[in-house]
Write an enzyme that holds these catalytic residues in place. Structure first.
Site, PDB file in Angstrom:
ATOM      1  N   GLU A  97       0.840  -1.201   0.000  1.00 30.64           N
ATOM      2  CA  GLU A  97       0.000   0.000   0.000  1.00 30.64           C
ATOM      3  C   GLU A  97       0.872   1.247   0.000  1.00 30.64           C
ATOM      4  O   GLU A  97       1.917   1.282   0.656  1.00 30.64           O
ATOM      5  CB  GLU A  97      -0.917  -0.006   1.229  1.00 30.64           C
ATOM      6  N   ASP A 157       0.299   5.346   0.629  1.00 30.59           N
ATOM      7  CA  ASP A 157      -0.728   6.213   1.206  1.00 30.59           C
ATOM      8  C   ASP A 157      -0.397   7.694   1.124  1.00 30.59           C
ATOM      9  O   ASP A 157       0.707   8.113   1.490  1.00 30.59           O
ATOM     10  CB  ASP A 157      -0.917   5.908   2.701  1.00 30.59           C
ATOM     11  N   GLU A 185      -2.406  10.626   3.135  1.00 32.52           N
ATOM     12  CA  GLU A 185      -3.475  10.914   4.086  1.00 32.52           C
ATOM     13  C   GLU A 185      -3.377  12.388   4.485  1.00 32.52           C
ATOM     14  O   GLU A 185      -2.337  12.824   4.992  1.00 32.52           O
ATOM     15  CB  GLU A 185      -3.372  10.022   5.317  1.00 32.52           C
ATOM     16  N   GLN A 229       0.284  13.059   5.517  1.00 34.08           N
ATOM     17  CA  GLN A 229       1.047  11.901   5.982  1.00 34.08           C
ATOM     18  C   GLN A 229       1.157  10.892   4.851  1.00 34.08           C
ATOM     19  O   GLN A 229       0.161  10.556   4.208  1.00 34.08           O
ATOM     20  CB  GLN A 229       0.364  11.250   7.186  1.00 34.08           C
ATOM     21  N   ASN A 235       2.732   6.937   3.792  1.00 29.91           N
ATOM     22  CA  ASN A 235       3.157   5.672   4.383  1.00 29.91           C
ATOM     23  C   ASN A 235       3.354   4.668   3.263  1.00 29.91           C
ATOM     24  O   ASN A 235       2.713   4.767   2.204  1.00 29.91           O
ATOM     25  CB  ASN A 235       2.114   5.166   5.384  1.00 29.91           C
ATOM     26  N   ARG A 258       5.875   3.176   8.280  1.00 27.51           N
ATOM     27  CA  ARG A 258       6.906   4.016   7.661  1.00 27.51           C
ATOM     28  C   ARG A 258       6.336   5.423   7.422  1.00 27.51           C
ATOM     29  O   ARG A 258       6.442   5.983   6.337  1.00 27.51           O
ATOM     30  CB  ARG A 258       7.377   3.406   6.348  1.00 27.51           C
ATOM     31  N   GLU A 259       5.760   6.008   8.448  1.00 22.40           N
ATOM     32  CA  GLU A 259       5.077   7.290   8.300  1.00 22.40           C
ATOM     33  C   GLU A 259       6.056   8.455   8.191  1.00 22.40           C
ATOM     34  O   GLU A 259       7.063   8.502   8.889  1.00 22.40           O
ATOM     35  CB  GLU A 259       4.152   7.551   9.493  1.00 22.40           C
ATOM     36  N   ASP A 273      -9.679  10.360  16.699  1.00 26.02           N
ATOM     37  CA  ASP A 273      -8.956   9.701  17.785  1.00 26.02           C
ATOM     38  C   ASP A 273      -7.443   9.770  17.596  1.00 26.02           C
ATOM     39  O   ASP A 273      -6.688   9.424  18.509  1.00 26.02           O
ATOM     40  CB  ASP A 273      -9.404   8.245  17.908  1.00 26.02           C
ATOM     41  N   TRP A 274      -6.987  10.248  16.392  1.00 27.95           N
ATOM     42  CA  TRP A 274      -5.536  10.311  16.183  1.00 27.95           C
ATOM     43  C   TRP A 274      -5.077  11.402  15.207  1.00 27.95           C
ATOM     44  O   TRP A 274      -3.915  11.824  15.248  1.00 27.95           O
ATOM     45  CB  TRP A 274      -5.021   8.965  15.656  1.00 27.95           C
ATOM     46  N   ARG A 309      10.862   4.770  18.580  1.00 23.39           N
ATOM     47  CA  ARG A 309      10.328   3.626  17.847  1.00 23.39           C
ATOM     48  C   ARG A 309      11.440   2.763  17.265  1.00 23.39           C
ATOM     49  O   ARG A 309      11.331   1.541  17.228  1.00 23.39           O
ATOM     50  CB  ARG A 309       9.416   4.096  16.711  1.00 23.39           C
TER      51      ARG A 309
END
Length: 291
Positions: free
Chosen positions: A106, A108, A110, A123, A125, A134-135, A199-200, A279
């Site tokens: 995928e 992305d 966003e 963002q 990924n 891998r953001e 929520d994020w 991380r």
């Protein structure tokens, strides 16, 4: 909004790049012919005979659409006008996905909503063979809700490049030789969604959607697909000789693109998983590869 804007040299360079790339643009897709609704069709409105779309988010639902075909390598671009005003907690997405569970590939885009007066954050990924996390996040240097801007993904055997108006904001190289998975075995479909992610999405979930401002709208047009469909994949796309996106000019960034990329990295990146020592105490292998 962000204060660091494109210098004049870069602006002129972008005009050159856009003209240079225009030969490769396909005929814009038509929604009814090339796409299907994935959820909440009542929240999607076709405009201009199916060449543009309006997506709606309210208290009851978001919505989404996807291409009818899957593709293997090439370039996909969309012109999007994002949610205007106070869009905190919302996410508008454009992505490519194999839609396979454990071995998902995928790519992305966003777009994370913002409180009025603050920059929009995009963002990106990359998932390969089921591995994501891998953001990277970039604050856009313009207001993406005041007009349409072009967002593109170039995917070939050598690298994946995310573009905003021909400015490369992310490069993910093929490092299979170093043991890093690379998405090159599964065709991917084209997807877009708008949904509630409060929520994020904004300040880690601290900023919630202000539903008194609903409904929220995002607009799409000029969806261009220059890629091999699954019906062509085995016979045509498994080799690079006849595909413009795998010619030497597209195997790495050109000098102007590289300067634009460094400008983004120096002025607008606000998060990079490669630099997140909490991380990854040891940076992932692909982070050491450069462009």
């Amino acid at each position: 909004m962000a204060t660091s804007r494109l210098p004049l040299f870069f602006t002129l360079s972008l005009l050159y790049l856009c003209n240079m790339l225009s030969f490769a643009m396909a005929k814009p897709a038509n929604f009814g012919r090339d796409f299907r609704v994935t959820w909440a069709g009542s929240h999607i409105t076709e405009l201009n005979n199916g060449t543009s779309l309006q997506l709606l988010l309210d208290q009851f639902s978001g919505c989404g659409f996807a291409s009818k075909n899957k593709f293997m390598f090439g370039r996909v671009s969309m012109k999007i006008k994002l949610i205007a005003g106070d869009s905190a907690g919302t996410v508008t997405a454009f992505y490519l996905s194999s839609e396979t569970d454990k071995v998902r590939d995928e790519l992305d885009f966003e777009f994370l909503g913002n409180r009025s007066g603050h920059p929009y954050t995009v963002q990106t990924n990359v998932y390969s063979h089921g591995k994501g996390d891998r953001e990277q996040r970039v604050n856009l240097w313009f207001d993406p809700s005041s007009d349409f801007h072009t967002y593109s993904i170039l995917w070939n055997h050598h690298h994946i490049v995310f573009f905003v108006d021909a400015v490369p904001i992310r490069v993910y190289k093929n490092n299979e030789a170093k043991g890093v998975p690379y998405p090159n075995a599964q065709p991917m479909g084209i997807y877009s969604t708008i949904w509630n992610a409060d929520d994020w999405a904004t300040r880690g979930g601290l900023e919630k959607i202000d539903w008194s401002r609903a409904p929220f709208y995002a607009y799409y047009k000029d969806i261009d697909i220059e890629a091999c469909s699954t019906s062509e994949w085995q016979s045509h796309c498994s080799t690079t000789a006849s595909n413009w996106w795998d010619t030497p000019s597209y195997q790495q960034l050109g000098p102007v693109q590289a300067r634009l990329y460094r400008w983004v990295r120096m002025n607008h990146i606000v998060y990079d998983y490669c630099s997140d020592k909490s991380r990854y105490p040891v940076p992932p292998t692909e982070c050491l590869a450069g462009i």
